[in-house]
Design a protein around this motif. Structure first.
Motif, PDB file in Angstrom:
ATOM      1  N   TRP A 290     -66.771 -14.914  36.591  1.00 51.98           N
ATOM      2  CA  TRP A 290     -67.142 -13.829  37.504  1.00 51.98           C
ATOM      3  C   TRP A 290     -66.053 -12.756  37.517  1.00 51.98           C
ATOM      4  O   TRP A 290     -66.356 -11.568  37.560  1.00 51.98           O
ATOM      5  CB  TRP A 290     -67.402 -14.380  38.905  1.00 51.98           C
ATOM      6  CG  TRP A 290     -67.847 -13.320  39.856  1.00 51.98           C
ATOM      7  CD1 TRP A 290     -67.154 -12.825  40.916  1.00 51.98           C
ATOM      8  CD2 TRP A 290     -69.064 -12.584  39.824  1.00 51.98           C
ATOM      9  NE1 TRP A 290     -67.864 -11.844  41.542  1.00 51.98           N
ATOM     10  CE2 TRP A 290     -69.063 -11.670  40.875  1.00 51.98           C
ATOM     11  CE3 TRP A 290     -70.175 -12.618  38.985  1.00 51.98           C
ATOM     12  CZ2 TRP A 290     -70.092 -10.788  41.142  1.00 51.98           C
ATOM     13  CZ3 TRP A 290     -71.215 -11.732  39.242  1.00 51.98           C
ATOM     14  CH2 TRP A 290     -71.175 -10.840  40.309  1.00 51.98           C
TER      15      TRP A 290
ATOM     16  N   LYS B 216     -64.126 -11.906  35.055  1.00 51.59           N
ATOM     17  CA  LYS B 216     -64.252 -11.137  33.811  1.00 51.59           C
ATOM     18  C   LYS B 216     -65.366 -10.106  33.923  1.00 51.59           C
ATOM     19  O   LYS B 216     -65.247  -8.982  33.440  1.00 51.59           O
ATOM     20  CB  LYS B 216     -64.527 -12.075  32.636  1.00 51.59           C
ATOM     21  CG  LYS B 216     -63.345 -12.854  32.168  1.00 51.59           C
ATOM     22  CD  LYS B 216     -63.734 -13.705  30.974  1.00 51.59           C
ATOM     23  CE  LYS B 216     -62.577 -14.583  30.527  1.00 51.59           C
ATOM     24  NZ  LYS B 216     -62.936 -15.431  29.395  1.00 51.59           N
ATOM     25  N   VAL B 217     -66.488 -10.512  34.576  1.00 46.98           N
ATOM     26  CA  VAL B 217     -67.626  -9.592  34.745  1.00 46.98           C
ATOM     27  C   VAL B 217     -67.231  -8.428  35.637  1.00 46.98           C
ATOM     28  O   VAL B 217     -67.492  -7.256  35.330  1.00 46.98           O
ATOM     29  CB  VAL B 217     -68.858 -10.338  35.319  1.00 46.98           C
ATOM     30  CG1 VAL B 217     -69.959  -9.372  35.701  1.00 46.98           C
ATOM     31  CG2 VAL B 217     -69.368 -11.344  34.311  1.00 46.98           C
ATOM     32  N   THR B 218     -66.583  -8.692  36.751  1.00 44.11           N
ATOM     33  CA  THR B 218     -66.234  -7.613  37.690  1.00 44.11           C
ATOM     34  C   THR B 218     -65.142  -6.713  37.142  1.00 44.11           C
ATOM     35  O   THR B 218     -65.063  -5.542  37.511  1.00 44.11           O
ATOM     36  CB  THR B 218     -65.798  -8.197  39.043  1.00 44.11           C
ATOM     37  OG1 THR B 218     -64.704  -9.088  38.845  1.00 44.11           O
ATOM     38  CG2 THR B 218     -66.953  -8.898  39.728  1.00 44.11           C
ATOM     39  N   ASP B 219     -64.292  -7.203  36.260  1.00 48.97           N
ATOM     40  CA  ASP B 219     -63.254  -6.359  35.662  1.00 48.97           C
ATOM     41  C   ASP B 219     -63.858  -5.323  34.726  1.00 48.97           C
ATOM     42  O   ASP B 219     -63.292  -4.238  34.557  1.00 48.97           O
ATOM     43  CB  ASP B 219     -62.236  -7.211  34.896  1.00 48.97           C
ATOM     44  CG  ASP B 219     -61.345  -8.027  35.819  1.00 48.97           C
ATOM     45  OD1 ASP B 219     -61.308  -7.686  37.034  1.00 48.97           O
ATOM     46  OD2 ASP B 219     -60.724  -9.008  35.350  1.00 48.97           O
ATOM     47  N   LYS B 220     -64.989  -5.621  34.116  1.00 49.54           N
ATOM     48  CA  LYS B 220     -65.590  -4.721  33.133  1.00 49.54           C
ATOM     49  C   LYS B 220     -66.591  -3.739  33.755  1.00 49.54           C
ATOM     50  O   LYS B 220     -67.135  -2.901  33.062  1.00 49.54           O
ATOM     51  CB  LYS B 220     -66.303  -5.532  32.055  1.00 49.54           C
ATOM     52  CG  LYS B 220     -65.361  -6.337  31.193  1.00 49.54           C
ATOM     53  CD  LYS B 220     -66.139  -7.097  30.145  1.00 49.54           C
ATOM     54  CE  LYS B 220     -65.178  -7.924  29.296  1.00 49.54           C
ATOM     55  NZ  LYS B 220     -65.874  -8.699  28.287  1.00 49.54           N
ATOM     56  N   THR B 221     -66.872  -3.846  35.039  1.00 54.42           N
ATOM     57  CA  THR B 221     -67.868  -2.964  35.663  1.00 54.42           C
ATOM     58  C   THR B 221     -67.180  -1.910  36.518  1.00 54.42           C
ATOM     59  O   THR B 221     -66.063  -2.089  36.999  1.00 54.42           O
ATOM     60  CB  THR B 221     -68.823  -3.764  36.561  1.00 54.42           C
ATOM     61  OG1 THR B 221     -68.074  -4.442  37.549  1.00 54.42           O
ATOM     62  CG2 THR B 221     -69.645  -4.746  35.755  1.00 54.42           C
ATOM     63  N   ASP B 222     -67.860  -0.762  36.673  1.00 52.84           N
ATOM     64  CA  ASP B 222     -67.370   0.317  37.534  1.00 52.84           C
ATOM     65  C   ASP B 222     -68.141   0.275  38.842  1.00 52.84           C
ATOM     66  O   ASP B 222     -69.373   0.097  38.841  1.00 52.84           O
ATOM     67  CB  ASP B 222     -67.579   1.673  36.872  1.00 52.84           C
ATOM     68  CG  ASP B 222     -66.735   1.824  35.618  1.00 52.84           C
ATOM     69  OD1 ASP B 222     -65.614   1.272  35.606  1.00 52.84           O
ATOM     70  OD2 ASP B 222     -67.205   2.480  34.673  1.00 52.84           O
ATOM     71  N   PRO B 223     -67.501   0.479  39.983  1.00 49.82           N
ATOM     72  CA  PRO B 223     -68.218   0.491  41.255  1.00 49.82           C
ATOM     73  C   PRO B 223     -69.115   1.725  41.366  1.00 49.82           C
ATOM     74  O   PRO B 223     -68.834   2.761  40.755  1.00 49.82           O
ATOM     75  CB  PRO B 223     -67.100   0.509  42.308  1.00 49.82           C
ATOM     76  CG  PRO B 223     -65.891   1.011  41.596  1.00 49.82           C
ATOM     77  CD  PRO B 223     -66.059   0.655  40.157  1.00 49.82           C
ATOM     78  N   LEU B 224     -70.197   1.600  42.121  1.00 48.11           N
ATOM     79  CA  LEU B 224     -71.107   2.734  42.320  1.00 48.11           C
ATOM     80  C   LEU B 224     -70.460   3.824  43.160  1.00 48.11           C
ATOM     81  O   LEU B 224     -70.725   5.006  42.968  1.00 48.11           O
ATOM     82  CB  LEU B 224     -72.404   2.249  42.985  1.00 48.11           C
ATOM     83  CG  LEU B 224     -73.287   1.343  42.128  1.00 48.11           C
ATOM     84  CD1 LEU B 224     -74.480   0.859  42.935  1.00 48.11           C
ATOM     85  CD2 LEU B 224     -73.767   2.074  40.900  1.00 48.11           C
TER      86      LEU B 224
END
Length: 192
Positions: free
Chosen positions: A14, A16-24
């Motif tokens: 989890w 790793k997933v959140t590190d690669k996403t940008d917040p809205l």
């Protein structure tokens, strides 16, 4: 509902997933950015939308009788002479003419019925018998059940619509000796 705790491998995945996403939207806000206060409106009265308590298996309350469709044959309001009506219901009056609609389609039966009723009235007849039949017994395999006797249901409706409505005084189910549930007595108005 309580969920289970994530395992160490699931938490690492989890992350790793959140590190690669940008917040809205930017979660961090500056201290000087303050939302303006919302205007206060007059409270709007809310209608009472509560429903009465209903338990499984309980019968629903009946609505007004105007919402149900009632055939003139099912609940006849006597518009003719009461003595003559009683004689007719007991099979003591003999019909002066008869029409058999067995085997006809709706498209064929409607004009035949109209011509029969109007010509019978013009010739001075008062009581006629229309044989509609009870309907075909057939296996009901459809998901939506269809009632039997299309002509039996449709003929009273035709008789209650113009031009036949002006010629018909009373519609009633025939006595057993004249066909019972598969036939209708039609008492006609006097010709003018």
């Amino acid at each position: 509902m309580k969920g289970r705790r994530l395992t160490r491998e699931e938490r690492a995945l989890w992350q790793k997933v959140t590190d690669k996403t940008d917040p809205l939207h930017d979660i961090r806000r500056s201290a000087d950015a303050v939302d303006p206060p919302l205007p206060v409106a007059d409270p709007v009265p809310t209608p009472n939308l509560s429903l009465p308590l209903f338990r499984v298996g309980q019968d629903a309350p009946l609505r007004s009788s105007a919402s149900t469709v009632v055939s003139p044959v099912d609940a006849p309001r006597v518009t003719m002479d009461r003595k003559a009506f009683q004689k007719m219901k007991r099979g003591k009056l003999v019909p002066e003419a008869r029409l058999d609609l067995h085997g006809m389609t709706l498209a064929r039966a409607h004009p035949v019925l109209s011509q029969f009723i109007l010509s019978s009235r013009a010739s001075g007849k008062r009581l006629v018998l229309v044989i509609t039949g009870k309907g075909r017994d057939r296996p009901d395999d459809d998901p939506i059940p269809s009632p039997r006797g299309v002509l039996k249901r449709q003929v009273p409706q035709w008789l209650s619509m113009p031009p036949l409505r002006d010629a018909v005084l009373q519609v009633s189910e025939a006595h057993v000796s004249h066909g019972g549930g598969g036939a209708l007595y039609i008492y006609l108005r006097k010709p003018r």
